[in-house]
Design an enzyme around this catalytic site. Structure first.
Site, mmCIF file in Angstrom:
data_model
loop_
_atom_site.group_PDB
_atom_site.id
_atom_site.type_symbol
_atom_site.label_atom_id
_atom_site.label_comp_id
_atom_site.label_asym_id
_atom_site.label_seq_id
_atom_site.Cartn_x
_atom_site.Cartn_y
_atom_site.Cartn_z
ATOM 1 N N ASP A 27 -23.574 -20.087 -19.980
ATOM 2 C CA ASP A 27 -22.683 -20.336 -21.114
ATOM 3 C C ASP A 27 -21.882 -21.607 -20.794
ATOM 4 O OD1 ASP A 27 -21.219 -19.934 -23.527
ATOM 5 O OD2 ASP A 27 -19.593 -19.011 -22.398
ATOM 6 N N SER A 28 -21.244 -22.143 -21.826
ATOM 7 C CA SER A 28 -20.357 -23.285 -21.599
ATOM 8 C C SER A 28 -19.237 -22.894 -20.634
ATOM 9 C CB SER A 28 -19.732 -23.720 -22.921
ATOM 10 O OG SER A 28 -18.958 -22.656 -23.442
ATOM 11 N N TYR A 59 -17.807 -26.453 -25.519
ATOM 12 C CA TYR A 59 -18.908 -27.208 -26.125
ATOM 13 C C TYR A 59 -18.678 -27.402 -27.628
ATOM 14 C CZ TYR A 59 -22.271 -26.549 -22.201
ATOM 15 O OH TYR A 59 -22.932 -26.569 -21.009
ATOM 16 N N GLY A 60 -17.917 -26.474 -28.210
ATOM 17 C CA GLY A 60 -17.821 -26.409 -29.671
ATOM 18 C C GLY A 60 -17.243 -27.649 -30.313
ATOM 19 N N CYS A 90 -24.677 -18.458 -25.286
ATOM 20 C CA CYS A 90 -23.725 -19.353 -25.955
ATOM 21 C C CYS A 90 -24.269 -19.622 -27.357
ATOM 22 C CB CYS A 90 -23.628 -20.639 -25.140
ATOM 23 S SG CYS A 90 -22.562 -21.887 -25.879
ATOM 24 N N ASN A 91 -23.527 -19.208 -28.362
ATOM 25 C CA ASN A 91 -23.961 -19.439 -29.745
ATOM 26 C C ASN A 91 -24.079 -20.927 -30.038
ATOM 27 O OD1 ASN A 91 -23.595 -16.672 -31.466
ATOM 28 N ND2 ASN A 91 -22.207 -16.747 -29.742
ATOM 29 N N THR A 92 -23.142 -21.699 -29.486
ATOM 30 C CA THR A 92 -23.107 -23.132 -29.769
ATOM 31 C C THR A 92 -24.335 -23.819 -29.184
ATOM 32 O OG1 THR A 92 -20.707 -22.922 -29.611
ATOM 33 C CG2 THR A 92 -21.606 -25.149 -29.593
ATOM 34 N N GLU A 168 -10.842 -19.437 -21.418
ATOM 35 C CA GLU A 168 -11.136 -20.205 -20.196
ATOM 36 C C GLU A 168 -9.946 -20.207 -19.235
ATOM 37 O OE1 GLU A 168 -14.094 -21.967 -19.087
ATOM 38 O OE2 GLU A 168 -14.861 -20.541 -20.556
ATOM 39 N N CYS A 200 -19.063 -16.163 -31.234
ATOM 40 C CA CYS A 200 -18.933 -16.942 -29.992
ATOM 41 C C CYS A 200 -18.795 -15.916 -28.887
ATOM 42 C CB CYS A 200 -17.692 -17.826 -30.059
ATOM 43 S SG CYS A 200 -17.222 -18.560 -28.491
ATOM 44 N N THR A 201 -19.509 -16.115 -27.791
ATOM 45 C CA THR A 201 -19.523 -15.087 -26.747
ATOM 46 C C THR A 201 -18.190 -14.969 -26.006
ATOM 47 O OG1 THR A 201 -20.559 -16.681 -25.250
ATOM 48 C CG2 THR A 201 -22.025 -15.150 -26.425
ATOM 49 N N HIS A 202 -17.302 -15.935 -26.189
ATOM 50 C CA HIS A 202 -15.958 -15.785 -25.608
ATOM 51 C C HIS A 202 -15.139 -14.720 -26.359
ATOM 52 C CE1 HIS A 202 -16.799 -19.630 -23.618
ATOM 53 N NE2 HIS A 202 -15.677 -19.519 -22.938
#
Ligand code: DGL
Length: 294
Positions: A27-28, A59-60, A90-92, A168, A200-202
């Site tokens: 993931d980012s 990344y978004g 990561c969806n992005t 983050e 978004c996976t976050h």
């Protein structure tokens, strides 16, 4: 279901990965840990390598080429570490680059997409919110999902500016974060939404803060369990399931920054106490000394 694979036809891979080889998840940053949690629950015997590209998160708000470049570099790095399959958690990155990465990497690949289909299936009010990154929402892939699955359901798409940055820094509940979430969610409630896609996976790490604001007025759609099941199917199709009985291994954690927040979040939210190894994974756009400005 938003997880995707090599379907409809099963591609045969000849790279020679063995069933006991690890799964690579990337993931980012720390969001993919919500996918890792589901994968460990579904496939407890599988070894996992996890890369957080936290040095370059989020990344978004990056351009499409940057995201594709990082996704490919990290996919190649994980293959170099022996990964038998790659989960782009990561969806992005999926939205921007899964097609490219699929072309280049000779291992099975699973991406993640916002759960538009399940939301459209279950919304009773026919109004649903989507929280995702700007890059996901502007992608052709996301627009395609809406065209295919939204049907008569109206989707209110809200970029979650600031949310990835909060996770983050391991902030999943501060007053500032709650105020930000409220500014995104209250207009959805006012418009009659009864469902919220966590695109978004976050964001699954913000579920408690979201619940505090919306109570049970919004059903939350998180696709991590569907992704883990899809991974299981893809591994089985390719004869890549590890033999049972190996037991729950600790994942190997890597980060492109110092990894301190990754260690903290994994310990507090996943109850995984594991060291994080800092790694350098250069890509075309980050090879120079001033890579942060890339
Ligand atoms: N977890 C990533 C996603 O699912 C976050 C992207 C970002 O870094 O902005 O989209």
């Amino acid at each position: 279901m938003s997880a995707q694979s090599q379907s409809p036809t099963v591609r045969t891979f000849t790279a020679g990965a063995a069933p006991q080889a690890p799964i690579g998840i990337f993931d980012s940053g720390l969001g993919g840990l919500s996918v890792l949690r589901a994968v460990r629950a579904q496939l407890p015997d599988e070894a996992i390598l996890y890369v957080a590209d936290s040095l370059y998160a989020p990344y978004g708000e990056r351009d499409d080429d940057f995201i594709a470049d990082r996704t490919l570099a990290i996919g190649e790095w994980l293959m170099g570490q022996g990964a038998k399959a790659l989960v782009v958690a990561c969806n992005t990155a999926t939205a921007q680059s899964i097609a490219l990465v699929r072309e280049k990497l000779p291992i099975p690949l699973i991406g993640v997409e916002p759960g538009i289909k399940p939301a459209a299936l279950q919304s009773k009010s026919r109004v649903a919110g989507v929280l995702a990154t700007q890059a996901t929402l502007r992608s052709a892939r996301f627009q395609g999902l809406l065209e295919r699955y939204a049907a008569d359901c109206r989707f209110l798409c809200q970029p979650g500016h600031g949310l990835v940055q909060a996770v983050e820094r391991c902030d999943v509940g501060s007053a500032e974060l709650r105020a930000l979430l409220r500014s995104y969610l209250e207009p959805m409630l006012d418009a009659g939404a009864d469902t919220l896609v966590l695109g978004c996976t976050h964001y699954p790490f913000l579920d408690a803060a979201i619940r505090d604001i919306v109570g049970d007025r919004l059903a939350l759609i998180d696709t991590s369990v569907a992704i883990a099941r899809q991974l299981e199917r893809v591994l089985a199709q390719h004869g890549l399931r590890t033999a049972p009985g190996a037991g729950a291994l600790l994942p190997r954690f890597y980060s492109t920054d110092d990894g301190l927040h990754q260690q903290q979040l994994a310990a507090s939210l996943l109850r995984i106490e594991a060291a994080v190894e800092q790694v350098r994974i250069p890509s075309r756009r980050t090879a120079g000394p001033d890579s942060r400005a890339a």
